[in-house]
Design a protein around this motif. Structure first.
Motif, PDB file in Angstrom:
ATOM      1  N   ILE A 194      76.426  45.519  53.288  1.00 33.35           N
ATOM      2  CA  ILE A 194      75.250  44.734  52.906  1.00 33.35           C
ATOM      3  C   ILE A 194      74.087  45.671  52.586  1.00 33.35           C
ATOM      4  O   ILE A 194      73.389  45.500  51.578  1.00 33.35           O
ATOM      5  N   ILE A 195      73.892  46.681  53.428  1.00 35.22           N
ATOM      6  CA  ILE A 195      72.812  47.651  53.189  1.00 35.22           C
ATOM      7  C   ILE A 195      73.041  48.372  51.874  1.00 35.22           C
ATOM      8  O   ILE A 195      72.115  48.534  51.068  1.00 35.22           O
ATOM      9  N   ARG A 196      74.269  48.808  51.637  1.00 42.03           N
ATOM     10  CA  ARG A 196      74.564  49.523  50.389  1.00 42.03           C
ATOM     11  C   ARG A 196      74.316  48.622  49.167  1.00 42.03           C
ATOM     12  O   ARG A 196      73.764  49.052  48.166  1.00 42.03           O
ATOM     13  N   HIS A 197      74.711  47.358  49.275  1.00 41.00           N
ATOM     14  CA  HIS A 197      74.526  46.423  48.159  1.00 41.00           C
ATOM     15  C   HIS A 197      73.050  46.296  47.786  1.00 41.00           C
ATOM     16  O   HIS A 197      72.657  46.500  46.634  1.00 41.00           O
ATOM     17  N   PHE A 198      72.227  45.948  48.769  1.00 41.85           N
ATOM     18  CA  PHE A 198      70.806  45.742  48.482  1.00 41.85           C
ATOM     19  C   PHE A 198      70.053  47.063  48.329  1.00 41.85           C
ATOM     20  O   PHE A 198      69.068  47.123  47.587  1.00 41.85           O
ATOM     21  N   GLY A 199      70.502  48.117  49.010  1.00 45.38           N
ATOM     22  CA  GLY A 199      69.881  49.425  48.856  1.00 45.38           C
ATOM     23  C   GLY A 199      70.051  49.975  47.455  1.00 45.38           C
ATOM     24  O   GLY A 199      69.116  50.539  46.879  1.00 45.38           O
ATOM     25  N   GLU A 200      71.245  49.805  46.891  1.00 46.64           N
ATOM     26  CA  GLU A 200      71.493  50.261  45.519  1.00 46.64           C
ATOM     27  C   GLU A 200      70.677  49.458  44.507  1.00 46.64           C
ATOM     28  O   GLU A 200      70.384  49.944  43.417  1.00 46.64           O
ATOM     29  N   ASP A 218      78.835  46.600  69.477  1.00 46.06           N
ATOM     30  CA  ASP A 218      79.925  46.426  68.524  1.00 46.06           C
ATOM     31  C   ASP A 218      79.569  46.833  67.095  1.00 46.06           C
ATOM     32  O   ASP A 218      80.377  46.648  66.189  1.00 46.06           O
ATOM     33  N   LEU A 219      78.389  47.387  66.898  1.00 45.17           N
ATOM     34  CA  LEU A 219      78.005  47.866  65.579  1.00 45.17           C
ATOM     35  C   LEU A 219      78.108  49.383  65.536  1.00 45.17           C
ATOM     36  O   LEU A 219      77.862  50.051  66.536  1.00 45.17           O
ATOM     37  N   ASP A 220      78.456  49.912  64.376  1.00 44.54           N
ATOM     38  CA  ASP A 220      78.554  51.355  64.188  1.00 44.54           C
ATOM     39  C   ASP A 220      77.227  51.845  63.623  1.00 44.54           C
ATOM     40  O   ASP A 220      76.996  51.786  62.419  1.00 44.54           O
ATOM     41  N   LEU A 221      76.340  52.284  64.516  1.00 43.47           N
ATOM     42  CA  LEU A 221      75.011  52.682  64.085  1.00 43.47           C
ATOM     43  C   LEU A 221      75.040  53.901  63.174  1.00 43.47           C
ATOM     44  O   LEU A 221      74.187  54.034  62.289  1.00 43.47           O
ATOM     45  N   TYR A 222      76.028  54.776  63.346  1.00 43.59           N
ATOM     46  CA  TYR A 222      76.136  55.921  62.441  1.00 43.59           C
ATOM     47  C   TYR A 222      76.361  55.430  61.010  1.00 43.59           C
ATOM     48  O   TYR A 222      75.684  55.879  60.085  1.00 43.59           O
ATOM     49  N   GLU A 223      77.299  54.525  60.814  1.00 43.08           N
ATOM     50  CA  GLU A 223      77.589  54.013  59.463  1.00 43.08           C
ATOM     51  C   GLU A 223      76.409  53.221  58.907  1.00 43.08           C
ATOM     52  O   GLU A 223      76.151  53.262  57.701  1.00 43.08           O
ATOM     53  N   ILE A 224      75.701  52.522  59.759  1.00 40.98           N
ATOM     54  CA  ILE A 224      74.508  51.791  59.323  1.00 40.98           C
ATOM     55  C   ILE A 224      73.451  52.782  58.842  1.00 40.98           C
ATOM     56  O   ILE A 224      72.884  52.631  57.752  1.00 40.98           O
ATOM     57  N   MET A 225      73.188  53.810  59.633  1.00 37.61           N
ATOM     58  CA  MET A 225      72.181  54.805  59.244  1.00 37.61           C
ATOM     59  C   MET A 225      72.632  55.592  58.015  1.00 37.61           C
ATOM     60  O   MET A 225      71.821  55.923  57.157  1.00 37.61           O
ATOM     61  N   LYS A 226      73.927  55.850  57.879  1.00 44.11           N
ATOM     62  CA  LYS A 226      74.451  56.561  56.705  1.00 44.11           C
ATOM     63  C   LYS A 226      74.233  55.712  55.451  1.00 44.11           C
ATOM     64  O   LYS A 226      73.855  56.237  54.398  1.00 44.11           O
ATOM     65  N   ALA A 227      74.448  54.408  55.553  1.00 46.70           N
ATOM     66  CA  ALA A 227      74.225  53.527  54.401  1.00 46.70           C
ATOM     67  C   ALA A 227      72.751  53.524  54.004  1.00 46.70           C
ATOM     68  O   ALA A 227      72.425  53.551  52.816  1.00 46.70           O
ATOM     69  N   LEU A 265      70.442  60.450  64.724  1.00 42.69           N
ATOM     70  CA  LEU A 265      71.455  60.135  63.717  1.00 42.69           C
ATOM     71  C   LEU A 265      70.996  60.599  62.336  1.00 42.69           C
ATOM     72  O   LEU A 265      71.778  61.188  61.581  1.00 42.69           O
ATOM     73  N   TRP A 266      69.736  60.352  62.013  1.00 51.39           N
ATOM     74  CA  TRP A 266      69.202  60.741  60.701  1.00 51.39           C
ATOM     75  C   TRP A 266      69.308  62.248  60.520  1.00 51.39           C
ATOM     76  O   TRP A 266      69.740  62.724  59.459  1.00 51.39           O
ATOM     77  N   GLU A 267      68.932  63.020  61.541  1.00 54.99           N
ATOM     78  CA  GLU A 267      69.003  64.465  61.435  1.00 54.99           C
ATOM     79  C   GLU A 267      70.445  64.919  61.248  1.00 54.99           C
ATOM     80  O   GLU A 267      70.732  65.796  60.426  1.00 54.99           O
ATOM     81  N   ALA A 268      71.385  64.339  61.989  1.00 56.58           N
ATOM     82  CA  ALA A 268      72.798  64.710  61.866  1.00 56.58           C
ATOM     83  C   ALA A 268      73.320  64.390  60.468  1.00 56.58           C
ATOM     84  O   ALA A 268      74.038  65.209  59.860  1.00 56.58           O
ATOM     85  N   ILE A 269      72.977  63.225  59.948  1.00 52.41           N
ATOM     86  CA  ILE A 269      73.416  62.847  58.592  1.00 52.41           C
ATOM     87  C   ILE A 269      72.807  63.793  57.572  1.00 52.41           C
ATOM     88  O   ILE A 269      73.484  64.270  56.660  1.00 52.41           O
ATOM     89  N   ASP A 270      71.516  64.076  57.722  1.00 57.29           N
ATOM     90  CA  ASP A 270      70.827  64.959  56.788  1.00 57.29           C
ATOM     91  C   ASP A 270      71.436  66.365  56.794  1.00 57.29           C
ATOM     92  O   ASP A 270      71.701  66.925  55.737  1.00 57.29           O
ATOM     93  N   LYS A 271      71.689  66.900  57.960  1.00 55.21           N
ATOM     94  CA  LYS A 271      72.264  68.247  58.037  1.00 55.21           C
ATOM     95  C   LYS A 271      73.710  68.270  57.533  1.00 55.21           C
ATOM     96  O   LYS A 271      74.147  69.245  56.957  1.00 55.21           O
TER      97      LYS A 271
END
Length: 127
Positions: free
Chosen positions: A30-36, A67-76, A118-124
């Motif tokens: 959903i994030i990817r859809h509206f983010g794009e 039950d949510l994958d916050l890493y995948e949410i932040m990556k999106a 999470l943001w720093e890990a994704i960024d690096k």
């Protein structure tokens, strides 16, 4: 809704807690859809724990506590709308805190730290 008026000012505030209350929702998708589409104006990031059909509770932000994958949410978010406003949503009352239920300061502070980590890990990892 965003197609009713095609304007960059016509955006959504997406809440992972609200969307996450339905286990059928693929929040990163959903994030990817509206983010794009450049239609996310703000993100409220929260984890939830499913307790049964139409029953859930807000959980700590860490992926392992809900039950949510916050890493995948932040990556999106990082991949499609990195400049959007992000905040931890709600907060449990922890450590004998007194205050307005659902808005615990300590838990929201922990959530902000987790989201930043999470943001720093994704960024690096993207470099």
């Amino acid at each position: 809704m965003v197609k009713l008026h095609d304007s960059p000012a016509n955006t959504l505030c997406l809440c992972t807690g609200s969307l996450g209350s339905n286990p059928d929702n693929d929040i990163p998708k959903i994030i990817r859809h509206f983010g794009e589409m450049n239609r996310i104006g703000a993100m409220h990031v929260r984890n939830v724990k499913y307790l049964g059909h139409h029953h859930f509770r807000e959980a700590a932000h860490l992926s392992c506590t809900g039950d949510l994958d916050l890493y995948e949410i932040m990556k999106a978010i990082y991949d499609t709308c990195p400049d959007t406003y992000i905040r931890p949503d709600h907060g449990r009352m922890i450590w004998d805190e007194q205050g307005r239920p659902g808005y615990g300061l300590y838990d929201r502070a922990l959530g902000a730290a987790y989201i930043n980590g999470l943001w720093e890990a994704i960024d690096k990892g993207s470099k």
